[in-house]
Each structure stands twice: as structure tokens, then as C-alpha cells.
Design an enzyme around this catalytic site. Structure first.
Site, PDB file in Angstrom:
ATOM      1  N   GLU A   1      45.293  49.212  34.957  1.00  0.00           N
ATOM      2  CA  GLU A   1      45.171  48.730  36.346  1.00  0.00           C
ATOM      3  C   GLU A   1      46.175  49.409  37.274  1.00  0.00           C
ATOM      4  O   GLU A   1      46.228  49.090  38.456  1.00  0.00           O
ATOM      5  CB  GLU A   1      45.398  47.209  36.476  1.00  0.00           C
ATOM      6  CG  GLU A   1      44.482  46.342  35.659  1.00  0.00           C
ATOM      7  CD  GLU A   1      44.789  44.839  35.832  1.00  0.00           C
ATOM      8  OE1 GLU A   1      45.688  44.480  36.617  1.00  0.00           O
ATOM      9  OE2 GLU A   1      44.106  44.047  35.180  1.00  0.00           O
ATOM     10  N   GLY A   2      47.040  50.251  36.730  1.00  0.00           N
ATOM     11  CA  GLY A   2      48.145  50.813  37.506  1.00  0.00           C
ATOM     12  C   GLY A   2      49.418  49.997  37.398  1.00  0.00           C
ATOM     13  O   GLY A   2      50.419  50.317  38.042  1.00  0.00           O
TER      14      GLY A   2
END
Lengths: 349, 349
Positions: free
Chosen positions: B317-318
Site C-alpha cells: 500500500e506504500g
């Protein structure tokens, strides 16, 4: 001295159960999840929240600098205090981006008193310590005063909005005092805990190890077995004032229900002292980073802490502790703010 | 595609010289100092500054989920997109405390289009990839479109104030595609780069390794030696759309003069692709963290990157990239904002 309640074990369990309901694979946030449940137990809430932080940078001088144990002259301690107050030091810059106020606690700098400043807490117990090779660093009553100065500084930070607290240190010569105190409290040899501090050469390093050995010998002559002696008396023998003040910061921060974050080698010596005075501290204490000082890893092992960051820092001032604030805020935000699978309508695996 | 200028080597040298004049022992801020000089070279300033950050979370589906390679059903991809837009996912919480905007790029999710949302960038190239075991994940023109979608998303983030940019990923099945693409680009075996993703059991893991092997064999049949083939054609064979989009985020972010931060395994596969397309990317690219996925370490070695954090994350998701933003901001703040020995009147060692 505080009387510290243990963190709430029931919230550890409730927070662990909540982690499993959040919209992520179980365990996929690793050490952020562990930190989050610890924050829940400290805050007694399964939805912990962290806001502004603060660091109390305790500054003091060391009589042992007479032995040539540091790469920098002792005058750098008051110069750096001025630099902290002017905002030019590393801890100021890191605190700014990490959402932390910087308080500078003069607990024993040598030289003229500093002009009043809103971020300066003047609480000089004495003008530097005695030379621990020849004499006690301070009297036990002075050690208690330094501890209380740290506690008072922490209380001010909390009253001004801190939700997360670190201690930092400034004191030319203080890795020598930290090595002596760490060896004494943990029953280790001087060579196991003595490093190069701000960067001494081989000859000065050899001298530094000898200085620590002789200081331990002298303190044993006064107190007997240093592992069993009163820890504050051991700290009075081996000093420094800012190390003892750091212990006070941790104790009062934890007593106010805040997570407290250890920094490098001198400050973590203060954490060891605090944990010896109040074993319940361990539930509130985080290690910000792993310092390059070899004795730091021994301290962390003794405290049962795994550091959040490992960036080869060896500066002190609280830099490595403050740099970990955003990681702790993220740990709280994940646990406190994420949606559960039910809330978000996400299918579980 | 961008034409990326190299970072400015002269500023690397000037920044190194400035580090030595700052009020700290030389090298005492370790990896923060290294990061700082790299930021100076990227920003062409010996006083780098970082403000707001952004993460583009690219989302897409994967035909290979038909092979039973993931612990979660494919419907989780669109569900998590909704969760990102509602602010309930881990990346939202971490971005909030780390000073980053979250953009969600739909570059190939399956199912109905999402309702308009200010943080959603709709740019669906196709409805998920083909099953890379049996067919190309996408056509080369679609790979180019996915790359451009990532570039456009990065340009939007920059135009809206980002000074620091990460890519994130969401796509059930994407560690399989990332393993295949990584093995292809680096000439590694499937078993060297395939991990357990969101947490499959032993049987599914064995299946996953086989799937990657078969995909590599099929792609070799189409393109020959995958290390020497056109990297975008290799990506078209092995996918995923969000991995290719992440490459575009890095290329356009770097082209705009921003430091760009890689996340976990799928996003770093995108970084490998981007670096193959534009070797000058390496000067702009940081590794946010070290993932638990075993192939991630191989990717980082190939890119010559040492991650800033190591917190046992494996979510994607970062999250791990955004969590490193404060560390990079601190690195810039130290170099850009600290006083020199002269300015502060501090004695040098």
C-alpha cells in the site's frame, strides 16, 4: 521519586485482538503492531493516539574531561546549550520535522549561568561533576536533585502538551560516565561498554577504558558490589548529572502516562538507572534507535528493548529518540484509526 | 516516457563538505548524512528542504488469482480501494502522521467503476491482467498506458504540492506478478524471489513458485532472454498493471526533481522496471523499508539501495515508503537547517 503503576495488561490483550480485526493481513505491520499494543497498554485505550512530542535535552559537564577522554574540549557543552536555544543543533532540526518541542535542562553545566530563554530550564545542581577517577561524581543528595530536575522538566513538557517524551543529552565526557555507570549497574567490564564517543583516537580510547576501570574500582571501594548497591548511590559515584536527570525524565513521563523514548548511550544509561529505581518503567519505555556505541546494545539487551531505528547514529542530544516519534505515532494511528474488516466491508482471507 | 537528467554530482560534493562544517562530530548522524547529501544532489541545493509528501497507491487485479496463489479473494482489491478512499486503511493512517497525501490510482481493478472521489484517479487500462501462466498479462500498448497513468498521477501529486513521492500498491495476486517480473529482470530463479505474500500456506506457496516458473518459461518462449528483452515488453508479459504504474510514478516524480521512495516487493518490482527504462533513476530513488518478502532484498541489492527502515512490514500500500518520509525530512532538515561551527561559535574537536 514517582511510584509507577504498571501498564495495563488487559489493554495489551484487547489491542492484540483489535489488530486482528483491522483491514490488513494479520501481523503484516510487524513491529508497528507490537508498538501499537504497547501504546494501548500505556494509554489504557485500545485506540491509542499520539499528538505532540517533546524532548528534554539535559546538559551537564564532567570532571573526567581532565583525563583527556573526549575529542572535544569541555567548553563545547555550554556552546552547544546556546546552539540548542538558538535552534541550530541537529536535535532542533529533527524535532521540527518530527513534531517535538525541545527543552534544554541545565542540570550542571560549568561556567556562567545562561541568560533566560523560554526553552531553557535552569536547574544547575552543581558546576559539573567531580572527576570520577579520583572522587565521587556528586553527593547522593545531588544525584537526587538531578533526578528531580529531570522529573520537573518532564512535568513541564507534559503540562505544555507533550504526549510522547524523549530525553536527550549534552555533556562533553559523558560517554565515559555512561560507560562506568552501565558497567556498574549491569556487572560488565569496562572494555565491554566503552566506545569512542564523539570519536577519540586509539590512544585516547585506551585511556578511556582505563579511566572507566579505575572509576569502577574506586566506586567498589566505596559501595562494595555495585550491582547490589543502591542505584542512586552508584549514580552519585559515577555520574553524570544529565544521565541522572534523564532517568528523572523517564520516571516522571511514565508516571504521567506517557510513552518515553530512550536515545543513545548516555541517555540509555539514565534509562537503566530509572528502570532499576522503578522496574515498572519497562512497560512505558521504547528504544528510539541503535547507536554505534558498542555499550548501547548491551544496555538495550538488559532493558529487553529492540530499537525502532538503526541508522548508524552516534550523536546523542535525543536525535535518535525524536526521529522515532513518527514511527510511534504511526503505530498508534494504525491501531487507533484503521477500519476493521466489518466496518470497511472487506472480505477476510 | 521521461528523459531523466542525472542528479547533480557537484552538489553531492558540496553537501558532503557542508556536513563536515555542521555542529556535530563528523559522520555522527550516520545514514541521515548520506541521505541528506543525496537530497542535495536531487534538489541541486546544499540546503535541501522537504515539505509535504504524497503516495500514489496504484490498484489493479491479476488474472493469476485463478491459480489459487493468494490468501485473499480477488474481490478484496476493489474493497480496499473503497477503504483507501474512506481513509480506513493502514496507508491512510500512516500518511496522516507522516505528512503525505494519498492518491488512489485505479489502473486496472476488475468490477464496476468506482464513484468519483477527489482522491481517486480513474485510469483503468483494462479489467485486471490476463493469467500470466497462460497468456501475456497485457499487451505492450497497455503496459505503456499503465506506465503513463502512473506518470500522470505523479504529475498531479507534484502539481498539488508534493515534494517527496512514494508509490504504493494494491492488487490481490500481485506478489506473484512481482516475483515473475523480478526474476525476469534480474535473471533469478522463481524460488529465489517468491515469498508468501499476504500469508499463504505451504501448499499454496509451492503452487505459487510453480506458477512463477511456468510464467517465466512462457515469457521466454515469447521474448527469448528476458534479461535482454525490452523491459516494458517483459512487464507486459508478466504484469501487473499497478507494478508498471508504480514505475511511471517513479519516473515522473524523478523527472520533476523529487526524491522518490520505493515500498515493498511489488512496488520495488516497479522501481526495477523504471530503473531499467531510465538508469538515471537511481540517483532519485530511496528504499523506504526492508520487507519480509525474501525477493525484496534481492531487488534492493540490484538497485544498490539500503532501506531506511527495517520493521518487519509486509503489507504494501506504500506503508513502508510513507513511514520513511519523516526520516528523509530529517535528513534534509539537518543538512539544510543546522548551524555550522562558525555560525554557532562552537569549538571544533
Amino acid at each position: 521519586m514517582s511510584h509507577l503503576l504498571p501498564v495495563d495488561q488487559a489493554f495489551l490483550e484487547r489491542a492484540r485482538a483489535r489488530q486482528l480485526r483491522l483491514t490488513k493481513p494479520p501481523g503484516s505491520l510487524g513491529r508497528l503492531e507490537e508498538a501499537g499494543v504497547r501504546l494501548a497498554a500505556i494509554q489504557r485505550s485500545e485506540k491509542p493516539r499520539l499528538g505532540p512530542g517533546a524532548v528534554v535535552v539535559a546538559a551537564a559537564d564532567h570532571g573526567v574531561t581532565a583525563e583527556g577522554v573526549s575529542a572535544y574540549p569541555a567548553e563545547v557543552t555550554p556552546q552547544m546549550v546556546q546552539n540548542f536555544l538558538a535552534g541550530g543543533a541537529a536535535v532542533n532540526q529533527i524535532a521540527r520535522v518530527a513534531g517535538a518541542e525541545v527543552y534544554v535542562l541545565d542540570v550542571g553545566v560549568r561556567g556562567p549561568e545562561f541568560p533566560a530563554h523560554e526553552r531553557l530550564i535552569p536547574a544547575r545542581v552543581r558546576s559539573g561533576t567531580g572527576n570520577l577517577v579520583r572522587e565521587p561524581a556528586m553527593r547522593p543528595a545531588e544525584a537526587l536533585a538531578a533526578l528531580q530536575a529531570g522529573e520537573n522538566a518532564a512535568r513541564r513538557a507534559v503540562s505544555e502538551g507533550a504526549t510522547l517524551l524523549a530525553a536527550g543529552d549534552m555533556g562533553i565526557g559523558n560517554t565515559t560516565a555512561a560507560a562506568a555507570l552501565t558497567a556498574a549497574l549491569l556487572g560488565l567490564l569496562a572494555a565491554e561498554v566503552t566506545g569512542r564517543g564523539t570519536g577519540v583516537d586509539d590512544a585516547a580510547y585506551a585511556r578511556k577504558v582505563q579511566v572507566v576501570e579505575r572509576a569502577l574500582e574506586r566506586a567498589r571501594g566505596e559501595l562494595g558490589d555495585l550491582e547490589r548497591a543502591d542505584p542512586l548511590e552508584v549514580a552519585a559515584q559515577l555520574g553524570g548529572l544529565e544521565i541522572v536527570a534523564a532517568a528523572g525524565v523517564f520516571l516522571a513521563g511514565a508516571a504521567a502516562g506517557l510513552p518515553v523514548v530512550a536515545d543513545g548511550f548516555p541517555v540509555t544509561a539514565g534509562a537503566l538507572l530509572a528502570a532499576r529505581l522503578e522496574p515498572n518503567l519497562s512497560g512505558y519505555l521504547f528504544a528510539g534507535h541503535r547507536s554505534l556505541e558498542p555499550g548501547h546494545t548491551r544496555q538495550l539487551e538488559a532493558l529487553g528493548l529492540e530499537p525502532l531505528l538503526d541508522l548508524n547514529l552516534r550523536l546523542g542530544e535525543g536525535t535518535g529518540a525524536v526521529l522515532a516519534f513518527p514511527v510511534l505515532r504511526a503505530a498508534a494511528a494504525v491501531l487507533g484509526g484503521m477500519a476493521t474488516f466489518d466496518e470497511a466491508g472487506v472480505s477476510e482471507g
